[in-house]
Design a protein around this motif. Structure first.
Motif, PDB file in Angstrom:
ATOM      1  N   LEU A 149      65.742  64.890  64.187  1.00  0.00           N
ATOM      2  CA  LEU A 149      65.085  66.188  64.084  1.00  0.00           C
ATOM      3  C   LEU A 149      63.743  66.042  63.389  1.00  0.00           C
ATOM      4  O   LEU A 149      63.651  65.462  62.305  1.00  0.00           O
ATOM      5  CB  LEU A 149      65.974  67.157  63.286  1.00  0.00           C
ATOM      6  CG  LEU A 149      65.433  68.557  63.063  1.00  0.00           C
ATOM      7  CD1 LEU A 149      65.281  69.307  64.385  1.00  0.00           C
ATOM      8  CD2 LEU A 149      66.361  69.323  62.127  1.00  0.00           C
ATOM      9  N   ARG A 150      62.713  66.543  64.034  1.00  0.00           N
ATOM     10  CA  ARG A 150      61.381  66.595  63.430  1.00  0.00           C
ATOM     11  C   ARG A 150      60.798  67.961  63.749  1.00  0.00           C
ATOM     12  O   ARG A 150      60.805  68.401  64.894  1.00  0.00           O
ATOM     13  CB  ARG A 150      60.472  65.502  63.990  1.00  0.00           C
ATOM     14  CG  ARG A 150      59.120  65.489  63.260  1.00  0.00           C
ATOM     15  CD  ARG A 150      58.194  64.450  63.799  1.00  0.00           C
ATOM     16  NE  ARG A 150      57.474  65.034  64.924  1.00  0.00           N
ATOM     17  CZ  ARG A 150      56.598  64.372  65.661  1.00  0.00           C
ATOM     18  NH1 ARG A 150      56.357  63.110  65.429  1.00  0.00           N
ATOM     19  NH2 ARG A 150      55.973  64.960  66.648  1.00  0.00           N
TER      20      ARG A 150
ATOM     21  N   LEU B 269      57.747  67.752  59.315  1.00  0.00           N
ATOM     22  CA  LEU B 269      58.895  67.591  58.434  1.00  0.00           C
ATOM     23  C   LEU B 269      59.966  66.868  59.224  1.00  0.00           C
ATOM     24  O   LEU B 269      60.348  67.312  60.304  1.00  0.00           O
ATOM     25  CB  LEU B 269      59.425  68.957  57.971  1.00  0.00           C
ATOM     26  CG  LEU B 269      60.669  68.905  57.085  1.00  0.00           C
ATOM     27  CD1 LEU B 269      60.352  68.230  55.749  1.00  0.00           C
ATOM     28  CD2 LEU B 269      61.221  70.307  56.872  1.00  0.00           C
ATOM     29  N   GLY B 270      60.422  65.751  58.685  1.00  0.00           N
ATOM     30  CA  GLY B 270      61.435  64.974  59.375  1.00  0.00           C
ATOM     31  C   GLY B 270      62.294  64.219  58.392  1.00  0.00           C
ATOM     32  O   GLY B 270      62.208  64.391  57.169  1.00  0.00           O
ATOM     33  N   ARG B 271      63.103  63.328  58.937  1.00  0.00           N
ATOM     34  CA  ARG B 271      64.098  62.628  58.115  1.00  0.00           C
ATOM     35  C   ARG B 271      63.479  61.756  57.028  1.00  0.00           C
ATOM     36  O   ARG B 271      64.065  61.595  55.970  1.00  0.00           O
ATOM     37  CB  ARG B 271      65.033  61.822  58.992  1.00  0.00           C
ATOM     38  CG  ARG B 271      64.371  60.692  59.721  1.00  0.00           C
ATOM     39  CD  ARG B 271      65.334  60.027  60.671  1.00  0.00           C
ATOM     40  NE  ARG B 271      64.642  58.941  61.340  1.00  0.00           N
ATOM     41  CZ  ARG B 271      65.219  57.864  61.774  1.00  0.00           C
ATOM     42  NH1 ARG B 271      66.506  57.720  61.640  1.00  0.00           N
ATOM     43  NH2 ARG B 271      64.515  56.928  62.370  1.00  0.00           N
ATOM     44  N   GLY B 272      62.289  61.210  57.254  1.00  0.00           N
ATOM     45  CA  GLY B 272      61.669  60.370  56.230  1.00  0.00           C
ATOM     46  C   GLY B 272      61.334  61.145  54.975  1.00  0.00           C
ATOM     47  O   GLY B 272      61.629  60.701  53.857  1.00  0.00           O
ATOM     48  N   LYS B 273      60.726  62.305  55.121  1.00  0.00           N
ATOM     49  CA  LYS B 273      60.382  63.121  53.951  1.00  0.00           C
ATOM     50  C   LYS B 273      61.644  63.637  53.269  1.00  0.00           C
ATOM     51  O   LYS B 273      61.716  63.680  52.039  1.00  0.00           O
ATOM     52  CB  LYS B 273      59.460  64.271  54.346  1.00  0.00           C
ATOM     53  CG  LYS B 273      58.034  63.809  54.633  1.00  0.00           C
ATOM     54  CD  LYS B 273      57.141  64.955  55.037  1.00  0.00           C
ATOM     55  CE  LYS B 273      55.733  64.424  55.320  1.00  0.00           C
ATOM     56  NZ  LYS B 273      55.044  65.226  56.311  1.00  0.00           N
TER      57      LYS B 273
ATOM     58  N   ARG C  40      69.031  70.807  51.858  1.00  0.00           N
ATOM     59  CA  ARG C  40      70.267  71.392  52.387  1.00  0.00           C
ATOM     60  C   ARG C  40      70.049  72.029  53.752  1.00  0.00           C
ATOM     61  O   ARG C  40      70.795  71.778  54.689  1.00  0.00           O
ATOM     62  CB  ARG C  40      70.821  72.425  51.393  1.00  0.00           C
ATOM     63  CG  ARG C  40      72.132  73.070  51.867  1.00  0.00           C
ATOM     64  CD  ARG C  40      72.634  74.122  50.887  1.00  0.00           C
ATOM     65  NE  ARG C  40      71.666  75.142  50.548  1.00  0.00           N
ATOM     66  CZ  ARG C  40      71.349  76.187  51.332  1.00  0.00           C
ATOM     67  NH1 ARG C  40      71.919  76.334  52.507  1.00  0.00           N
ATOM     68  NH2 ARG C  40      70.450  77.075  50.936  1.00  0.00           N
ATOM     69  N   ARG C  41      68.978  72.803  53.871  1.00  0.00           N
ATOM     70  CA  ARG C  41      68.718  73.495  55.143  1.00  0.00           C
ATOM     71  C   ARG C  41      68.374  72.509  56.254  1.00  0.00           C
ATOM     72  O   ARG C  41      68.804  72.666  57.390  1.00  0.00           O
ATOM     73  CB  ARG C  41      67.589  74.521  54.970  1.00  0.00           C
ATOM     74  CG  ARG C  41      67.875  75.666  54.017  1.00  0.00           C
ATOM     75  CD  ARG C  41      68.879  76.670  54.546  1.00  0.00           C
ATOM     76  NE  ARG C  41      68.458  77.334  55.739  1.00  0.00           N
ATOM     77  CZ  ARG C  41      67.980  78.587  55.817  1.00  0.00           C
ATOM     78  NH1 ARG C  41      67.856  79.296  54.718  1.00  0.00           N
ATOM     79  NH2 ARG C  41      67.641  79.104  56.961  1.00  0.00           N
ATOM     80  N   TYR C  42      67.602  71.473  55.938  1.00  0.00           N
ATOM     81  CA  TYR C  42      67.258  70.460  56.936  1.00  0.00           C
ATOM     82  C   TYR C  42      68.527  69.758  57.422  1.00  0.00           C
ATOM     83  O   TYR C  42      68.733  69.580  58.627  1.00  0.00           O
ATOM     84  CB  TYR C  42      66.266  69.449  56.372  1.00  0.00           C
ATOM     85  CG  TYR C  42      65.906  68.372  57.364  1.00  0.00           C
ATOM     86  CD1 TYR C  42      64.875  68.565  58.273  1.00  0.00           C
ATOM     87  CD2 TYR C  42      66.617  67.185  57.423  1.00  0.00           C
ATOM     88  CE1 TYR C  42      64.556  67.589  59.201  1.00  0.00           C
ATOM     89  CE2 TYR C  42      66.303  66.201  58.348  1.00  0.00           C
ATOM     90  CZ  TYR C  42      65.277  66.414  59.241  1.00  0.00           C
ATOM     91  OH  TYR C  42      64.981  65.446  60.164  1.00  0.00           O
ATOM     92  N   ARG C  43      69.400  69.365  56.501  1.00  0.00           N
ATOM     93  CA  ARG C  43      70.646  68.689  56.883  1.00  0.00           C
ATOM     94  C   ARG C  43      71.536  69.616  57.708  1.00  0.00           C
ATOM     95  O   ARG C  43      72.217  69.177  58.633  1.00  0.00           O
ATOM     96  CB  ARG C  43      71.385  68.157  55.650  1.00  0.00           C
ATOM     97  CG  ARG C  43      70.646  67.050  54.919  1.00  0.00           C
ATOM     98  CD  ARG C  43      70.397  65.854  55.805  1.00  0.00           C
ATOM     99  NE  ARG C  43      69.804  64.740  55.059  1.00  0.00           N
ATOM    100  CZ  ARG C  43      69.208  63.713  55.632  1.00  0.00           C
ATOM    101  NH1 ARG C  43      69.118  63.632  56.940  1.00  0.00           N
ATOM    102  NH2 ARG C  43      68.692  62.750  54.912  1.00  0.00           N
ATOM    103  N   GLU C  44      71.531  70.901  57.398  1.00  0.00           N
ATOM    104  CA  GLU C  44      72.277  71.863  58.205  1.00  0.00           C
ATOM    105  C   GLU C  44      71.690  71.985  59.608  1.00  0.00           C
ATOM    106  O   GLU C  44      72.433  72.074  60.594  1.00  0.00           O
ATOM    107  CB  GLU C  44      72.297  73.240  57.530  1.00  0.00           C
ATOM    108  CG  GLU C  44      73.181  73.290  56.302  1.00  0.00           C
ATOM    109  CD  GLU C  44      73.040  74.584  55.506  1.00  0.00           C
ATOM    110  OE1 GLU C  44      72.192  75.453  55.859  1.00  0.00           O
ATOM    111  OE2 GLU C  44      73.775  74.730  54.509  1.00  0.00           O
TER     112      GLU C  44
END
Length: 130
Positions: free
Chosen positions: A12-13, A22-26, A92-96
């Motif tokens: 997801l980016r 905004l993606g997994r690296g940040k 939390r929201r990104y992981r959701e």
């Protein structure tokens, strides 16, 4: 997350035009900052320079109305960094969002996995070579 190393997984980016992302690296960097209390230690954990880690944190802090990370300069114990409540919520929201995306396309991922060439299939499913 119960992914095996050979599982298919969407990445997801989120693009914030004109040039922020905004993606997994940040998000991983934020998670490492939470664990270590340090931007430099978080960067080292990800094999990146302090400068690169600092630039990513700066980008995150500029992307939103609230900062994700607060840093403290020097002092007796040296500097440090901590996530803000917004930074915690962002993780939390990104992981959701990742979990929702995975769930939404689970059937398609299974189809892709079944369609993989034998040398691309999970190691446990490969036939022995003779």
């Amino acid at each position: 997350m119960n992914d095996r190393p050979d599982d298919l997984r969407p990445i997801l980016r989120i693009d914030f035009p004109p040039e922020d992302r905004l993606g997994r690296g940040k998000i991983m960097l934020l998670e490492h900052i939470r664990e270590t209390g340090s931007i430099s230690a978080a960067g080292r954990a990800m094999d990146m320079s302090y400068r690169r880690a600092w630039l990513l944190v700066d980008a995150l802090n500029r992307m939103f109305k609230e900062p994700s990370v607060e840093s403290q300069r020097g002092g007796k114990q040296g500097g440090g960094a901590a996530l803000t409540p917004f930074g915690e919520t962002l993780i939390r929201r990104y992981r959701e969002m990742e979990a929702k995306a995975r769930a939404a396309i689970a059937e398609d991922l299974a189809w892709l996995d079944d369609a993989r060439a034998p040398d691309q299939a999970p190691i446990s499913d490969r036939s022995p070579r003779t």
